[in-house]
Design a protein around this motif. Structure first.
Motif, PDB file in Angstrom:
ATOM      1  N   SER A 136       0.854  -1.190   0.000  1.00  0.00           N
ATOM      2  CA  SER A 136       0.000   0.000   0.000  1.00  0.00           C
ATOM      3  C   SER A 136       0.886   1.235   0.000  1.00  0.00           C
ATOM      4  CB  SER A 136      -0.905   0.003   1.238  1.00  0.00           C
ATOM      5  OG  SER A 136      -1.617   1.210   1.322  1.00  0.00           O
ATOM      6  N   PHE A 137       0.409   2.291  -0.649  1.00  0.00           N
ATOM      7  CA  PHE A 137       1.193   3.519  -0.738  1.00  0.00           C
ATOM      8  C   PHE A 137       0.888   4.480   0.407  1.00  0.00           C
ATOM      9  CE2 PHE A 137       0.815   1.977  -5.131  1.00  0.00           C
ATOM     10  CZ  PHE A 137       2.157   1.860  -5.448  1.00  0.00           C
ATOM     11  N   SER A 138      -0.037   4.107   1.294  1.00  0.00           N
ATOM     12  CA  SER A 138      -0.423   5.003   2.381  1.00  0.00           C
ATOM     13  C   SER A 138      -0.633   4.207   3.662  1.00  0.00           C
ATOM     14  CB  SER A 138      -1.712   5.751   2.027  1.00  0.00           C
ATOM     15  OG  SER A 138      -2.167   6.510   3.119  1.00  0.00           O
ATOM     16  N   ASN A 139      -0.218   4.797   4.789  1.00  0.00           N
ATOM     17  CA  ASN A 139      -0.468   4.189   6.094  1.00  0.00           C
ATOM     18  C   ASN A 139      -1.748   4.706   6.732  1.00  0.00           C
ATOM     19  OD1 ASN A 139       1.884   2.599   6.104  1.00  0.00           O
ATOM     20  ND2 ASN A 139       3.118   4.347   6.795  1.00  0.00           N
ATOM     21  N   LYS A 140      -2.394   5.651   6.061  1.00  0.00           N
ATOM     22  CA  LYS A 140      -3.613   6.247   6.587  1.00  0.00           C
ATOM     23  C   LYS A 140      -4.794   5.313   6.328  1.00  0.00           C
ATOM     24  CE  LYS A 140      -6.362  10.500   6.337  1.00  0.00           C
ATOM     25  NZ  LYS A 140      -6.538  11.796   5.636  1.00  0.00           N
ATOM     26  N   ASP A 141      -5.715   5.255   7.308  1.00  0.00           N
ATOM     27  CA  ASP A 141      -6.904   4.424   7.131  1.00  0.00           C
ATOM     28  C   ASP A 141      -7.713   4.918   5.937  1.00  0.00           C
ATOM     29  OD1 ASP A 141      -6.128   3.069   9.358  1.00  0.00           O
ATOM     30  OD2 ASP A 141      -7.604   3.958  10.709  1.00  0.00           O
ATOM     31  N   PRO A 142      -8.295   3.990   5.155  1.00  0.00           N
ATOM     32  CA  PRO A 142      -9.029   4.403   3.946  1.00  0.00           C
ATOM     33  C   PRO A 142     -10.352   5.107   4.232  1.00  0.00           C
ATOM     34  CG  PRO A 142      -9.243   2.045   4.306  1.00  0.00           C
ATOM     35  CD  PRO A 142      -8.246   2.531   5.307  1.00  0.00           C
ATOM     36  N   PHE A 143     -10.872   4.989   5.473  1.00  0.00           N
ATOM     37  CA  PHE A 143     -12.130   5.637   5.831  1.00  0.00           C
ATOM     38  C   PHE A 143     -11.923   6.509   7.065  1.00  0.00           C
ATOM     39  CE2 PHE A 143     -13.375   1.354   4.182  1.00  0.00           C
ATOM     40  CZ  PHE A 143     -13.894   1.775   2.964  1.00  0.00           C
ATOM     41  N   GLU A 174     -15.992   0.373   6.944  1.00  0.00           N
ATOM     42  CA  GLU A 174     -16.400   1.747   7.203  1.00  0.00           C
ATOM     43  C   GLU A 174     -17.611   1.776   8.134  1.00  0.00           C
ATOM     44  OE1 GLU A 174     -17.095   5.819   4.637  1.00  0.00           O
ATOM     45  OE2 GLU A 174     -18.091   3.978   3.953  1.00  0.00           O
ATOM     46  N   THR A 175     -17.610   2.720   9.079  1.00  0.00           N
ATOM     47  CA  THR A 175     -18.720   2.885  10.009  1.00  0.00           C
ATOM     48  C   THR A 175     -19.130   4.356  10.080  1.00  0.00           C
ATOM     49  OG1 THR A 175     -17.207   3.189  11.886  1.00  0.00           O
ATOM     50  CG2 THR A 175     -17.955   0.938  11.429  1.00  0.00           C
ATOM     51  N   TYR A 176     -20.274   4.603  10.665  1.00  0.00           N
ATOM     52  CA  TYR A 176     -20.700   5.965  10.956  1.00  0.00           C
ATOM     53  C   TYR A 176     -21.365   5.959  12.326  1.00  0.00           C
ATOM     54  CZ  TYR A 176     -25.434   4.533   9.573  1.00  0.00           C
ATOM     55  OH  TYR A 176     -26.644   3.897   9.480  1.00  0.00           O
ATOM     56  N   THR A 177     -21.340   7.111  12.984  1.00  0.00           N
ATOM     57  CA  THR A 177     -21.845   7.222  14.354  1.00  0.00           C
ATOM     58  C   THR A 177     -23.123   8.055  14.384  1.00  0.00           C
ATOM     59  OG1 THR A 177     -19.599   7.091  15.246  1.00  0.00           O
ATOM     60  CG2 THR A 177     -21.306   7.961  16.702  1.00  0.00           C
ATOM     61  N   LEU A 178     -24.141   7.485  15.009  1.00  0.00           N
ATOM     62  CA  LEU A 178     -25.409   8.178  15.196  1.00  0.00           C
ATOM     63  C   LEU A 178     -25.512   8.642  16.641  1.00  0.00           C
ATOM     64  CD1 LEU A 178     -28.037   5.963  13.331  1.00  0.00           C
ATOM     65  CD2 LEU A 178     -27.222   8.226  12.657  1.00  0.00           C
ATOM     66  N   GLU A 179     -25.876   9.894  16.841  1.00  0.00           N
ATOM     67  CA  GLU A 179     -26.112  10.417  18.178  1.00  0.00           C
ATOM     68  C   GLU A 179     -27.605  10.642  18.373  1.00  0.00           C
ATOM     69  OE1 GLU A 179     -23.886  13.796  19.321  1.00  0.00           O
ATOM     70  OE2 GLU A 179     -21.941  12.789  19.177  1.00  0.00           O
ATOM     71  N   SER A 180     -28.100  10.175  19.531  1.00  0.00           N
ATOM     72  CA  SER A 180     -29.531  10.343  19.813  1.00  0.00           C
ATOM     73  C   SER A 180     -29.707  10.686  21.286  1.00  0.00           C
ATOM     74  CB  SER A 180     -30.301   9.063  19.457  1.00  0.00           C
ATOM     75  OG  SER A 180     -29.771   7.961  20.172  1.00  0.00           O
ATOM     76  N   ILE A 181     -30.857  11.212  21.602  1.00  0.00           N
ATOM     77  CA  ILE A 181     -31.208  11.539  22.983  1.00  0.00           C
ATOM     78  C   ILE A 181     -32.249  10.527  23.453  1.00  0.00           C
ATOM     79  CG2 ILE A 181     -32.098  13.287  24.557  1.00  0.00           C
ATOM     80  CD1 ILE A 181     -29.482  14.096  23.325  1.00  0.00           C
TER      81      ILE A 181
END
Length: 244
Positions: A136-143, A174-181
């Protein structure tokens, strides 16, 4: 020389019942079994007292030898003598006591939930004789947000012949974070459940007789205190003297 290895291992390691070295290709597999040793018999001629291993309230006391110094309902502290040997007897008995443990936490009304997007990427690398190289050309996470899982496999040829080569695979999800009350009451119930699970993990096998929880407002959140009543045998033998 597997036979020489077997003889020397049994001679130098007395805990082994048997050992079976086996060579498959370039790999040495060693199968062992430990001896099952019976506990040393208790010397009932040595005088001792039975003391409390921890503080608590006595639920019941069964005396096998010696004189009881406490009774049901008494509160005792760790180290207190429960059954006396009188300086000449090997005191023995079972003393069941109740004691209390606490777990504290915070019930937050803001809840974060991590969910997968369904997108995945993999990266590979190889390690040859201790020298690593990534494809790989990058050590950074893809997401920006992701979960990582690493897997390493040794390279084999002809079935059991291992090469000094390891292939590494890293999977990014890949993930995403949902915030709720959520309502405060719901947050408190969830925190109670988490604290009890935490207690069970930290105190495996503990006999719980009662679980209560209290909470009080702390800004928009709440402070939660879980009180667990437990019961166990707190009898601990303490020799009155030891022989050199």
């Amino acid at each position: 020389d597997v036979r020489k290895f077997e003889d020397e291992a049994l001679r130098f390691e007395p805990r082994l019942a048997w050992i079976f070295p086996e060579i498959r290709g370039t790999v040495l597999y060693i199968h062992v079994r430990e001896k099952s040793t019976a506990p040393a018999p208790e010397d009932v001629k040595k005088p001792c007292d039975v003391i409390a291993s921890r503080s608590g309230v006595i639920k019941s006391i069964t005396v096998k030898r010696g004189t009881p110094l406490v009774k049901e309902g008494d509160t005792v502290t760790a180290g207190e003598v429960l059954i006396s040997g009188g300086g000449r007897l090997h005191a023995d008995g079972v003393v069941l006591a109740s004691y209390w443990e606490e777990e504290k936490g915070t019930a937050a009304v803001k809840k974060k939930t991590v969910r997968p997007t369904g997108r995945e990427k993999c990266r590979y690398g190889v390690n040859i004789c201790g020298f690593g190289m990534n494809f790989s050309f990058s050590n950074k996470d893809p997401f920006e947000e992701c979960e990582k899982a690493e897997e390493e496999k040794k390279v084999k040829i002809f079935g059991d012949v291992l090469l000094p080569v390891t292939v590494k695979k890293v999977k990014f999800k890949e993930t995403y974070t949902l915030e709720s009350i959520i309502p405060l009451e719901t947050a408190v119930e969830e925190e109670k459940k988490r604290l009890e699970e935490q207690f069970d993990k930290e105190h495996p096998g503990e006999k719980k007789t009662n679980v209560t929880a209290k909470w009080e407002p702390d800004g928009e959140n709440a402070s939660v205190t879980l009180t667990v009543e437990c019961e166990s045998n707190i009898a601990l033998k303490k020799l009155l003297y030891t022989e050199e």
